[in-house]
Motif scaffolding. Structure first.
Motif, short mmCIF file in Angstrom:
data_model
loop_
_atom_site.label_atom_id
_atom_site.label_comp_id
_atom_site.label_asym_id
_atom_site.label_seq_id
_atom_site.Cartn_x
_atom_site.Cartn_y
_atom_site.Cartn_z
N GLN A 1 21.36 44.92 50.38
CA GLN A 1 21.59 46.30 49.97
C GLN A 1 22.60 46.95 50.92
O GLN A 1 22.40 46.96 52.14
N GLY A 2 23.71 47.48 50.35
CA GLY A 2 24.71 48.09 51.19
C GLY A 2 25.85 48.68 50.38
O GLY A 2 25.71 48.93 49.17
N ARG A 3 26.98 48.92 51.03
CA ARG A 3 28.16 49.50 50.39
C ARG A 3 29.30 48.49 50.44
O ARG A 3 29.59 47.93 51.51
N CYS A 4 29.97 48.31 49.31
CA CYS A 4 31.05 47.33 49.23
C CYS A 4 31.94 47.67 48.03
O CYS A 4 31.54 48.45 47.15
N PRO A 5 33.16 47.12 47.96
CA PRO A 5 34.04 47.41 46.82
C PRO A 5 33.52 46.77 45.53
O PRO A 5 33.00 45.66 45.54
N GLU A 6 33.69 47.52 44.43
CA GLU A 6 33.28 47.03 43.10
C GLU A 6 34.32 46.04 42.59
O GLU A 6 35.48 46.02 43.02
N VAL A 7 33.91 45.19 41.64
CA VAL A 7 34.83 44.24 41.01
C VAL A 7 35.85 45.03 40.20
O VAL A 7 35.50 45.99 39.50
N PRO A 8 37.14 44.65 40.24
CA PRO A 8 38.17 45.41 39.52
C PRO A 8 37.95 45.43 38.01
O PRO A 8 37.63 44.41 37.38
N SER A 9 38.12 46.61 37.42
CA SER A 9 38.08 46.81 35.97
C SER A 9 38.80 48.12 35.68
O SER A 9 39.22 48.84 36.60
N LYS A 10 38.91 48.49 34.41
CA LYS A 10 39.56 49.75 34.06
C LYS A 10 38.83 50.94 34.67
O LYS A 10 39.44 51.94 35.04
N THR A 11 37.52 50.84 34.77
CA THR A 11 36.71 51.94 35.28
C THR A 11 36.74 52.02 36.80
O THR A 11 36.69 53.12 37.37
N THR A 12 36.85 50.89 37.48
CA THR A 12 36.67 50.87 38.94
C THR A 12 37.97 50.86 39.73
O THR A 12 37.94 51.10 40.94
N PHE B 1 28.65 54.67 42.47
CA PHE B 1 29.86 55.04 43.21
C PHE B 1 29.51 55.95 44.39
O PHE B 1 28.72 56.89 44.27
N THR B 2 30.13 55.66 45.55
CA THR B 2 29.91 56.49 46.74
C THR B 2 30.95 57.61 46.85
O THR B 2 30.82 58.50 47.70
N GLY B 3 32.00 57.55 46.03
CA GLY B 3 33.05 58.55 46.08
C GLY B 3 34.24 58.11 46.90
O GLY B 3 35.20 58.89 47.08
N LYS B 4 34.25 56.90 47.41
CA LYS B 4 35.36 56.40 48.21
C LYS B 4 36.16 55.35 47.45
O LYS B 4 35.59 54.58 46.68
N CYS B 5 37.47 55.31 47.70
CA CYS B 5 38.36 54.29 47.16
C CYS B 5 38.71 53.34 48.31
O CYS B 5 39.29 53.78 49.32
N ASN C 1 41.15 43.74 47.64
CA ASN C 1 41.96 42.70 48.26
C ASN C 1 43.31 43.32 48.64
O ASN C 1 43.47 44.54 48.59
N GLU C 2 44.25 42.50 48.99
CA GLU C 2 45.54 43.01 49.44
C GLU C 2 46.32 43.76 48.37
O GLU C 2 47.18 44.59 48.66
N LYS C 3 46.01 43.49 47.10
CA LYS C 3 46.78 44.07 45.99
C LYS C 3 46.03 45.15 45.22
O LYS C 3 46.66 45.98 44.56
N VAL C 4 44.72 45.16 45.29
CA VAL C 4 43.93 46.02 44.40
C VAL C 4 42.96 46.87 45.23
O VAL C 4 42.31 46.36 46.16
N ASN C 5 42.86 48.15 44.86
CA ASN C 5 41.84 49.05 45.39
C ASN C 5 40.80 49.33 44.31
O ASN C 5 41.15 49.49 43.12
N THR C 6 39.55 49.38 44.72
CA THR C 6 38.48 49.72 43.77
C THR C 6 37.54 50.71 44.41
O THR C 6 37.54 50.91 45.64
N CYS C 7 36.71 51.33 43.56
CA CYS C 7 35.73 52.29 44.06
C CYS C 7 34.62 51.57 44.82
O CYS C 7 34.17 50.50 44.42
N GLU C 8 34.20 52.19 45.88
CA GLU C 8 33.09 51.64 46.66
C GLU C 8 31.77 51.96 45.95
O GLU C 8 31.60 53.04 45.37
#
Length: 397
Positions: free
Chosen positions: A113-124, A145-149, A153-160
């Motif tokens: 249980q913790g905080r980590c980036p979500e898998v990339p998708s249109k929503t995330t 969602f925690t409200g953070k972006c 990986n090096e190319k993609v940002n997703t919501c935490e």
């Protein structure tokens, strides 16, 4: 009004009785005999012989238990070297009239249980924190969602997200299937049936079968229908499927056990027949969420932290269904069907009457011969005339 009353009275006070008229007409005679032959062929050939109309019937009731055996070895990431046995790939261990065999899997190890980036998708996918509404979640996300972006990986940002981390990534399904060796696994299917009406019961395992026989036999419909050991690859092949393709995303296979028994014969003639067929839609390109899969987890504790390994299991669900019926001679249905057949013979007479009375040139002549109207007063006149004639004869003598 008087005429109406007269008609009603005539209807009440008269009756009709059959009259036999022998008509010598080749055409009608041939039609009559042909119709009778057809009716007799139907009653004897179809109703009594083919449909066994001389028997009473009862439907089967039965139970099924299964046990799968086999070992598979994997030596690839993320498993390294791993041995899989029935406790690993049969989930759950026991089900009613069915069993699931895992053939492929996506493993997410050591989730906490913790905080980590979500898998990339249109929503995330996101560019800044404003793209990630805190508290948002739906059925397609792995957490809240925690409200953070953050960087995925090096190319993609997703919501935490607050979730079991690292989150599962099931975008790529292993191919070929991880547990391709499941093709050579075997399953023991034990089936007991009964026909309560006839107090008859039987199993798909012969009473003289021993342990050594069950270890070596393999089911063949034509050669050994009482061997209860089925090779998984053979079952899939009999259903018209390719095991290697089916194992990747899974599917549903039906094993139908049909007991149709004639109990007028020896009990040894009561033999099960197995039917195998694919039950789900096998056209993956036209199907949303194709195949068969589900998730389960194994939980453990590491240094006081709850940890789990998540499995997304793909595999084959085998549904076993038992059906059939038994028949045995019974005098009641025999007499009912014979009586019905004799009644049907009257159809030949009705058909010929229609032809004779309405379609032949001499139909009026035949009507005069077939129908005769008799009134009570005519009988009285005939009786008086006959009586007078007798008296005159006596006086003359």
């Amino acid at each position: 009004m008087a005429g109406c009353c007269t008609s009603v009275c005539d209807f009440i006070l008269e009756y009709d009785t059959p009259r036999i008229v022998l008509i010598k007409n080749k055409t009608v005679g041939v039609i009559n005999k042909m119709v009778q032959v057809v009716i007799l062929a139907y009653v004897i050939g179809w109703v009594l012989v083919w449909e066994k109309g001389y028997q009473a019937f009862d439907s089967t009731i039965g139970t099924v238990t299964t046990k799968v055996k086999g070992i598979a070895i994997t030596n690839s990431s993320p498993f390294e070297e791993h041995v899989w046995d029935a406790a690993d790939y049969v989930i759950p261990p026991q089900q009613e009239n069915s069993f699931f065999l895992m053939t492929n899997v996506i493993v997410s190890k050591n989730q906490v249980q913790g905080r980590c980036p979500e898998v990339p998708s249109k929503t995330t996918r996101c560019e800044s924190d404003s793209d990630c509404a805190a508290g948002f979640h739906d059925s397609q996300t792995n957490g809240v969602f925690t409200g953070k972006c953050v960087k995925y990986n090096e190319k993609v940002n997703t919501c935490e997200v607050f979730a079991w981390c690292p989150v599962e990534n099931d975008a790529v399904i292993p191919e070929p299937a991880i547990l391709g060796e499941a093709e050579n696994f075997t399953v023991l299917i034990k089936n007991s049936i009964a026909f309560p009406k006839f107090h008859f019961s039987k199993r798909n395992i012969l009473t003289n079968a021993n342990t050594s026989y069950l270890k070596t036999c393999r089911f063949k419909q034509e050669n050994d229908p009482f061997c209860p050991i089925f090779r998984i690859g053979d079952v899939v092949h009999e259903a018209g499927e390719d095991f290697e393709k089916l194992a990747v995303q899974g599917g549903v296979i039906g094993i139908l056990i049909k007991w149709n028994c004639n109990l007028d014969l020896s009990p040894s003639k009561c033999v099960p027949k197995y039917i195998f067929q694919r039950l789900d839609n096998k056209n993956f390109r036209e199907t949303v969420s194709p195949g068969y899969n589900f998730r389960f987890a194994k939980y453990f504790n590491v240094n006081g932290t709850e940890t789990r390994t998540l499995f997304k299991a793909f595999g084959i669900r085998f549904e076993v269904e038992v059906f059939g019926q038994a028949g045995q001679f019974d005098i009641i249905p025999t007499m009912i069907n014979i009586g019905s057949g004799l009644a049907l013979l009257g159809m030949a007479t009705i058909l010929c009457d229609i032809i004779v009375l309405y379609f032949l040139k001499k139909s009026n002549y035949y009507k005069e011969k077939k129908y005769k109207f008799v009134d009570d007063y005519e009988l009285g006149i005939e009786s008086e005339d006959s009586y007078g004639a007798i008296q005159n004869s006596r006086n003359t003598n």
